[in-house]
Design an enzyme around this catalytic site. Sequence first.
Site, PDB file in Angstrom:
ATOM      1  N   SER A 113      69.791  12.231 -39.949  1.00 10.17           N
ATOM      2  CA  SER A 113      71.140  11.848 -40.363  1.00 10.17           C
ATOM      3  C   SER A 113      71.837  10.859 -39.444  1.00 10.17           C
ATOM      4  CB  SER A 113      71.990  13.101 -40.549  1.00 10.17           C
ATOM      5  OG  SER A 113      72.437  13.612 -39.326  1.00 10.17           O
ATOM      6  N   LYS A 170      78.543   7.618 -34.658  1.00  7.30           N
ATOM      7  CA  LYS A 170      78.220   8.141 -35.987  1.00  7.30           C
ATOM      8  C   LYS A 170      79.534   8.493 -36.692  1.00  7.30           C
ATOM      9  CE  LYS A 170      75.267  11.822 -37.954  1.00  7.30           C
ATOM     10  NZ  LYS A 170      74.251  12.862 -37.602  1.00  7.30           N
ATOM     11  N   SER A 225      68.566  15.627 -36.081  1.00  3.98           N
ATOM     12  CA  SER A 225      69.101  14.344 -36.556  1.00  3.98           C
ATOM     13  C   SER A 225      69.395  13.320 -35.467  1.00  3.98           C
ATOM     14  CB  SER A 225      70.358  14.578 -37.399  1.00  3.98           C
ATOM     15  OG  SER A 225      69.992  14.944 -38.706  1.00  3.98           O
TER      16      SER A 225
END
Lengths: 482, 75
Positions: A169, A94, A193
């Site tokens: 997210s 990420k 998330s």
Amino acid sequence: MTISALATAPALVEAPALTDLSIADAGRMLRAGTLTSVELTGAALARVAAFDGELSAFLEVTTQRALADAAQADADFAAGVDKGPLQGIPYALKDIYDTAGIRSTCHSRLFRDRIPEADSVAAEKLAAGGGVLLGKAGTFEFAIGGPSFDLFFPPAKNPWDVQRSTSGSSSGSAAAVASGMVRMAMGSDTGGSIRGPAAHCGTVGLKPTYGRVSRRGVFPLSYTLDHCGPLTVSVEDAALTMQVIAGFDPQDPASADVGVPDFSAGLGRDLAGLKVGYARAFFAANPLTSPDVLAGLDDAAEAIARAGAVVIEVDLPAYDLFEACGRVILNAEAYAIHEQDLKMRPFAYGRYAYQRIAAGAVLSAADLVQAFRLRAELSRLVNGKLLSECHALITASGLTEATPFEAFGRDAKRWTGMYTIPFNVTGNPALSVPTRLSSNGLPLGLQVVGRAFDEPTVFRIGAAIERASGFLSLRPPMLAAA
Amino acid sequence: MSTENSANPYADFDAESAALLAAAGLQVPADLRPGVLSEARALRQTVSLLRGTRTAAAEPANIFSLIPYAAGAAT
């Protein structure tokens, strides 16, 4: 996506058999010499080239780095050097994870050209473990502002329906794993998330115990709620990943100086001797709960019982208490982190990130102190009572299927339907595991919540649910169509 | 009650939030204001749930530690 170097990558012919290999199976083949990491990486890059134009999972594909990592892994195997279960395995990070020499943007214009000098601890451990960094995955801006179409790169799409959000997210990480680009992508979980995107994209996602995985070098959203963990195709993939990334980091104030267990120890075992609490009323009483979600949980509870565990229904404190507590802490801490930029560079943020974070300014000091007091009480109720009687709990990850993009308005509004934040508040390990497809053909999931630092039992139960559901054999229709 | 208040049942509440934002030193761009106020409304409506009788066990008193600095502790 930056794929300028793809033309130099070998073995770009799509090879579904390779992208479907589990981490363990690929590892066995790599060690037996029947597969090279360069071949495996080439298949992953081909999958990216085939689908990322539609999914926008990657902000940046680090092709040259991936090929170099793969070549090094092959050389190490040839020399008898074994760095662990992820050696030679492609993965993604990420884009809130710092990577030395590689842009780390948090998917925000504020950091668009930011190139860290050092790796985050997780990136460092994955590299030291011989992993192959395929690229940086998209995120909600600063892990809170999304899904947003007003940033420098579009939001990741849900591979099961590209008109829908990934729900949370770690969006690019979930899209990359669900579409078979990688078996593992690192995410972060402050209010859900990792588990939300995992549930709605049909992957496994682990929020480890608070303190289990170092957060150093990962851009914070909320100091006391942030957790780093993996999204993977299978429970076994997640357990093997944890073996590489877990461990005490004295430079992370949240890090816990506890031993690292064998995370795979319980995989494949039945559940005899375990007592599992089914927090059914906790979510079933909410009118938003879809019948499909409830049926998936009920089926899983029966499967757990068939596997040998004693299953009892348990009551958790009201969800609204957890949410109030978690949201106040999250917004107060996020506002503190972003205060200066919100004042000085408001237009550098996307709408959602600015609106969600700026709202934290209305909270009082007393609100935050009361939230911390409630947090201590909720933790005591969950850990001191429920999880002293039960080895683990199961409950819904979310109440519905993934939300269509069109349902998100121009301005931020309260996000409903996820049931993940309670275990950010308490810090317990929580594993989202797919249960079934909804009547619309979209993935649904549940979460297995364990005692602090008892991820092995969480994995053991998750693997039993995975075996019973048969979900591992399912793939998004877009893959079959291709 | 003003016409504006009749149109927006949260007008007074939002005005309070706007004052709190200003007091914090935030000059919220007009275009972003509706979403900020909506989020602020959602937050402020939950804070009453935080208040309740708690025991001393719930004190947030462990946010720093002196153990590493204790006399005789390894440095």
